[in-house]
Design a protein around this motif. Sequence first.
Motif, PDB file in Angstrom:
ATOM      1  N   ALA A  82      35.259  42.325  42.003  1.00 10.94           N
ATOM      2  CA  ALA A  82      36.487  42.239  42.863  1.00 10.94           C
ATOM      3  C   ALA A  82      37.134  43.864  42.317  1.00 10.94           C
ATOM      4  CB  ALA A  82      37.415  41.279  42.659  1.00 10.94           C
ATOM      5  N   TYR A 106      36.778  39.870  51.577  1.00 15.97           N
ATOM      6  CA  TYR A 106      35.239  40.440  51.306  1.00 15.97           C
ATOM      7  C   TYR A 106      34.374  39.005  51.613  1.00 15.97           C
ATOM      8  CZ  TYR A 106      37.470  43.298  47.498  1.00 15.97           C
ATOM      9  OH  TYR A 106      38.094  44.028  47.046  1.00 15.97           O
ATOM     10  N   PRO A 205      32.562  38.776  45.796  1.00 20.42           N
ATOM     11  CA  PRO A 205      32.507  39.450  44.230  1.00 20.42           C
ATOM     12  C   PRO A 205      32.010  38.251  43.623  1.00 20.42           C
ATOM     13  CG  PRO A 205      34.851  39.844  45.244  1.00 20.42           C
ATOM     14  CD  PRO A 205      33.919  39.009  46.200  1.00 20.42           C
TER      15      PRO A 205
END
Length: 316
Positions: A82, A106, A205
Amino acid sequence: MKIYPYLLPLLLLAGCASQLPSPAPRQPVPPASKPSEPTKPALPPAKPEQIPQQMGGYYQDDGPILAVPYDLDALQEPEVKAEPLHRYANRPYRALGRSYAPLKQYGDYSAEGRASWYGKKFHGKRTASGEPYDMFQLSAAHPLLPIPSYARVTNLVNGKAVVVRVNDRGPFHKGREIDLSYAAAYRLGFHNLGSAKVKVESLQPGETVAAAELQAKPENTESSPPPAPALPAVAQADGNAAIRWVQLGAFATQAAAESFRSKVSAALGWLDSAPALAEGAGVWRVRLGPYPDRKQAQAMADRIIASGDVRAVVVR
């Protein structure tokens, strides 16, 4: 000379001071040593086959590359982590007459298209993130993925895959899905070609990608596109984290979105339902759905991509 009594102490002090030794010169203080940074192990030298026989993937004055600094096979894939989103690189923008609204999350993007690579012409120049472009690192430019973020790119012809860090914008030419660094193009096996058909999947992430999972089946050009899935009911969309949409376009004005929706509806006449408009943060999106999960949404996106020149991406 007459000496006044009140001046006598001052004269005695002045005489004593003149006999004191001069102070020793100050020795320079050595600068504080900085803690040494851990040095990365040097990569082995490049192999002859890693020097391309052609120029850049799209820009014809992009080469030729005459030297490669190290073995690109030994280059480690970037760690999927991240990072704070760039303040400016993720704002809606226009390029070559089209509007784009970059994603802000994401790991919720999957699309197929052509990948090109850019190299010597842009090496060392600033990317959209402000970082210098390094053609010998595993990076990429994409019109929609967050900056910075990470994606897995799979060559659909030979099954090779690589993880890249997205730190630039582009490509904006018709039919192009992603622009890769030279190193990434080499790892996918098309550094001597202009482009390749790929699948792009954004990564969460911390997501790990095992080498065995990076292999895809070679593309079967004779197979027909998957059948269109049934469109689920719009009800029950709110509050369900698994819900996905198929986004076809994003525009700065409602008029542009309405015009695009009309064209898409005509081009995709087989759809069970016309695309809908959704507005948020000043951006008008043309989309289909909702779908109860990503699998069904991706099936629809794949069908749309296979049937014509319409960009379709799965979003939350």
